[in-house]
Design an enzyme around this catalytic site. Structure first.
Site, short mmCIF file in Angstrom:
data_model
loop_
_atom_site.label_atom_id
_atom_site.label_comp_id
_atom_site.label_asym_id
_atom_site.label_seq_id
_atom_site.Cartn_x
_atom_site.Cartn_y
_atom_site.Cartn_z
N GLU A 27 24.46 91.73 146.84
CA GLU A 27 25.31 92.17 145.73
C GLU A 27 26.13 93.39 146.14
O GLU A 27 25.82 94.05 147.14
CB GLU A 27 24.45 92.50 144.52
CG GLU A 27 23.45 93.61 144.79
CD GLU A 27 23.00 94.33 143.54
OE1 GLU A 27 23.87 94.88 142.86
OE2 GLU A 27 21.78 94.34 143.27
N LYS A 88 32.43 97.26 137.40
CA LYS A 88 31.20 96.47 137.48
C LYS A 88 31.42 95.15 136.77
O LYS A 88 31.81 95.12 135.60
CB LYS A 88 30.06 97.27 136.83
CG LYS A 88 28.70 96.61 136.90
CD LYS A 88 27.67 97.56 136.27
CE LYS A 88 26.29 96.96 136.27
NZ LYS A 88 25.29 97.89 135.67
N VAL A 108 23.70 91.39 139.79
CA VAL A 108 22.77 90.34 140.19
C VAL A 108 23.21 89.00 139.62
O VAL A 108 23.25 87.98 140.32
CB VAL A 108 21.34 90.68 139.72
CG1 VAL A 108 20.42 89.47 139.87
CG2 VAL A 108 20.78 91.86 140.50
N ASP A 140 19.04 94.04 123.51
CA ASP A 140 19.59 94.41 124.81
C ASP A 140 18.77 93.74 125.92
O ASP A 140 17.64 94.13 126.20
CB ASP A 140 19.58 95.93 124.97
CG ASP A 140 20.40 96.39 126.17
OD1 ASP A 140 20.98 95.53 126.84
OD2 ASP A 140 20.44 97.61 126.41
N SER A 142 19.32 91.87 129.90
CA SER A 142 20.24 91.67 131.02
C SER A 142 20.70 90.22 131.12
O SER A 142 19.91 89.28 130.90
CB SER A 142 19.56 92.07 132.33
OG SER A 142 20.34 91.71 133.44
N ALA A 143 21.97 90.04 131.48
CA ALA A 143 22.50 88.70 131.73
C ALA A 143 21.88 88.07 132.97
O ALA A 143 22.03 86.86 133.19
CB ALA A 143 24.02 88.76 131.89
N ASP A 144 21.18 88.88 133.78
CA ASP A 144 20.52 88.33 134.96
C ASP A 144 19.60 87.17 134.59
O ASP A 144 19.54 86.15 135.29
CB ASP A 144 19.68 89.40 135.67
CG ASP A 144 20.51 90.54 136.24
OD1 ASP A 144 21.76 90.46 136.18
OD2 ASP A 144 19.91 91.51 136.72
N LYS A 161 12.63 97.50 137.12
CA LYS A 161 12.30 98.92 136.98
C LYS A 161 11.37 99.14 135.80
O LYS A 161 11.49 98.50 134.76
CB LYS A 161 13.58 99.74 136.81
CG LYS A 161 14.45 99.78 138.07
CD LYS A 161 15.65 100.69 137.87
CE LYS A 161 16.45 100.84 139.16
NZ LYS A 161 17.17 99.62 139.53
#
EC number: 4.2.1.70
Length: 361
Positions: A27, A88, A108, A140, A142-144, A161
């Site tokens: 990435e 980003k 990612v 909330d 992540s789109a990951d 994390k």
């Protein structure tokens, strides 16, 4: 037509893919937004060299002037590292960036998508995005996660994390059908720490087992990702006592200051960097180094499996053709002497003509 969006693959990466040679995607968000300048450029070069030293072609991915590029040349890599205007880009941002000619670093999610689109099967990153703390109120996430649910790619990471909701993230990975395996570990790593309190269902012992898992997923027709959770060695991880203290303080400060929703994660990351005296940054770099090494080993095993005549994912040339008739089986078109012919006369039944003659007056 305005805008450009065709994916451009560098000659080096294209040749490697065509030859079935090992390739690992990298990435670019880490380069543009995750590390301070000018060290970010040095790390970007180091990660590519680490893959090459293991016999693997690196494919750093970014969008340059509206064109998604898989495999960056030196000027493009320098631009991503040095230009403060690089934005980003997650998956949702790609079409707009391509249509309007922006230059951006891929997350990612967007890296996985672009890599999978050109046939790259391995991707190394630091840590996955996940479900954020308080997501029950903020939604909330992540789109990951949703992107990996639809991409046939194997991602090597050091977990997520610890500032995220790890338990909720694992639940979402399960719900989305994303396979998660621990690389020589039975517990899910917490990025800064090699272990968390969350057990994993599956553990693999080497790169060959991951490649075999990939082959089995292909045979099953699965199109979701495989996440390989690779913990940091203990001597490269953050001190557990320091980690726990900083995390507790950061969460308390966020509550006191009324920081909520999407603002929580950047605040926690900034606090970690400040309160650990930069140690969290070194952990981040070590995590990516280790993951590139493991992803490279898996890519080598996958390339060897793909070329091997004994690859269980490939058809066995000595096996009988399942579409061909079995020469030892009875011909279904021939009459079965043991079964009555439902279409022909029954020889044991009386002749209707003879019966008629016998009853003629």
């Amino acid at each position: 037509m305005a805008g450009r969006s065709n994916i451009v693959v560098s000659a080096t990466v294209r040749d490697a893919l065509a030859a079935g040679a090992p390739v690992v995607a990298l990435e670019s968000t880490l380069i543009a937004h995750g590390l301070p300048r000018p060290r970010n450029r040095d790390v970007a070069v180091e990660l590519e060299e680490l893959a090459r030293a293991r016999g693997v072609t690196p494919a750093t991915i970014a969008v340059i002037d509206g064109v998604p590029r898989v495999g960056l040349d030196e000027p493009d890599l320098r631009r991503i590292a040095d230009d403060a205007n690089v934005i980003k880009l997650s998956v949702r941002d790609l079409p707009v960036a391509c249509a309007t000619g922006w230059t951006g670093a891929t997350t990612v999610a967007s890296t996985a998508l672009l890599a999978a689109r050109v046939g790259i099967r391995l991707f190394a990153t630091g840590g996955l995005g996940g479900v954020h703390r308080g997501a029950g109120d903020s939604f909330d996430e992540s789109a990951d996660l949703v992107t990996l649910a639809a991409m046939p790619i194997t991602v090597v990471s050091a977990g997520v994390k610890s500032i995220l909701d790890i338990g909720a993230t694992l639940e979402r990975l399960e719900t989305l059908g994303i396979t998660v395996v621990g690389y020589r570990t039975s517990t899910f790593p917490g990025f800064y720490l090699p272990h968390t309190t969350y057990d994993l269902d599956w553990r693999v012992g080497d790169a060959g087992q991951v490649a075999a898992t990939m082959a089995a997923a292909d045979l099953l027709g699965l199109t979701s990702a495989i996440v390989v959770a690779n913990p940091l060695p203990t001597d490269q991880a953050l001190d557990p006592a320091l980690h726990d203290r900083v995390l507790a303080d950061a969460l308390a400060w966020a509550t006191e200051r009324g920081i909520r929703g999407k603002a929580v994660t950047p605040f926690l990351l900034e606090t970690f960097h400040r309160e650990t005296g930069g140690a969290s940054l070194e952990v981040n770099i070590n995590a990516v180094r280790n993951n590139v090494a493991v992803a490279s080993d898996i890519a080598l095993a996958w390339a060897a499996k793909d070329r091997s005549p004994t690859d269980p994912a490939a058809p066995d040339p000595t096996a009988p053709d399942p579409a061909a008739p079995d020469p030892t089986a009875p011909d279904p078109a021939a009459p079965d002497s043991a079964a009555p012919d439902l279409a022909g006369p029954d020889p044991s039944a009386p002749d209707p003509a003879a019966v008629a003659r016998a009853h003629r007056p």
